[in-house]
Design an enzyme around this catalytic site. Sequence first.
Site, mmCIF file in Angstrom:
data_model
loop_
_atom_site.group_PDB
_atom_site.id
_atom_site.type_symbol
_atom_site.label_atom_id
_atom_site.label_comp_id
_atom_site.label_asym_id
_atom_site.label_seq_id
_atom_site.Cartn_x
_atom_site.Cartn_y
_atom_site.Cartn_z
ATOM 1 N N ASN A 61 0.840 -1.197 0.000
ATOM 2 C CA ASN A 61 0.000 0.000 0.000
ATOM 3 C C ASN A 61 0.875 1.247 0.000
ATOM 4 O O ASN A 61 1.901 1.313 0.680
ATOM 5 C CB ASN A 61 -1.004 -0.006 1.159
ATOM 6 N N CYS A 72 -3.955 0.605 -2.751
ATOM 7 C CA CYS A 72 -3.813 -0.639 -1.986
ATOM 8 C C CYS A 72 -2.731 -1.542 -2.590
ATOM 9 O O CYS A 72 -2.425 -1.477 -3.789
ATOM 10 C CB CYS A 72 -5.121 -1.422 -1.992
ATOM 11 N N GLU A 74 -2.806 -4.729 -3.305
ATOM 12 C CA GLU A 74 -3.268 -5.645 -4.360
ATOM 13 C C GLU A 74 -3.245 -4.965 -5.721
ATOM 14 O O GLU A 74 -2.806 -5.530 -6.726
ATOM 15 C CB GLU A 74 -4.704 -6.119 -4.086
HETATM 16 N N1 THU Z 1 -5.240 -1.566 2.257
HETATM 17 C C1 THU Z 1 -4.675 -2.364 1.304
HETATM 18 O O1 THU Z 1 -3.524 -2.154 0.911
HETATM 19 N N2 THU Z 1 -5.411 -3.368 0.779
HETATM 20 C C2 THU Z 1 -6.702 -3.642 1.135
HETATM 21 O O2 THU Z 1 -7.337 -4.487 0.521
HETATM 22 C C3 THU Z 1 -7.322 -2.926 2.252
HETATM 23 C C4 THU Z 1 -6.589 -1.738 2.747
HETATM 24 C C5 THU Z 1 -4.459 -0.474 2.832
HETATM 25 C C6 THU Z 1 -4.953 0.899 2.451
HETATM 26 C C7 THU Z 1 -4.429 1.733 3.587
HETATM 27 O O3 THU Z 1 -3.119 2.156 3.264
HETATM 28 C C8 THU Z 1 -4.356 0.792 4.767
HETATM 29 O O4 THU Z 1 -4.493 -0.512 4.239
HETATM 30 C C9 THU Z 1 -5.442 1.022 5.799
HETATM 31 O O5 THU Z 1 -6.685 1.035 5.204
#
Ligand code: THU
Length: 144
Positions: A61, A72, A74
């Site tokens: 992220n 994010c 993914e």
């Molecule tokens: N986040 C992800 O990287 N993937 C997800 O599927 C859910 C949330 C990250 C976004 C943000 O930087 C942190 O997690 C908190 O929400």
Amino acid sequence: MGNSKWECIWENRIGDPILIDDKTLLQMANDVRANAYCPYSKFPVGAALLCSDGTVFTGVNVENASYGLTMCAERVAIFKAVSEGHHDFVKLAVTCEGDHCQPCGACRQVIHEHAPDIEILMGNPQGTFVRTTIRDLLPEAFSL
Ligand code: THU
């Protein structure tokens, strides 16, 4: 737990074969969390995307002071892969703190766009995980 039937032999930098099994892919997702840019949430997430040719793209992220611009883990992994010309995705591992890491809704839509048959391993730093598919995570998905 245990490996699904799809496994991949990969070579490391000195040409030794590495088996990219579920545990290895989850480990790659977990290791790359160290690179997460998450000064606001302090919640590192890691992803590792296995392509059918054995290539693995990782992602973390990447947050922003303008919170809504956060990307994010993914989607970073998928966008890295697509922009390098990869389109055939087999498995995606995601890890973060907690029980097991569930991809957000936006990521589910993007995963479905590029890999409607992909398997997803939702893991945690302890190494346990839940196996699912994007079809189960995003039923009745929108597509054109
Ligand atoms: N986040 C992800 O990287 N993937 C997800 O599927 C859910 C949330 C990250 C976004 C943000 O930087 C942190 O997690 C908190 O929400």
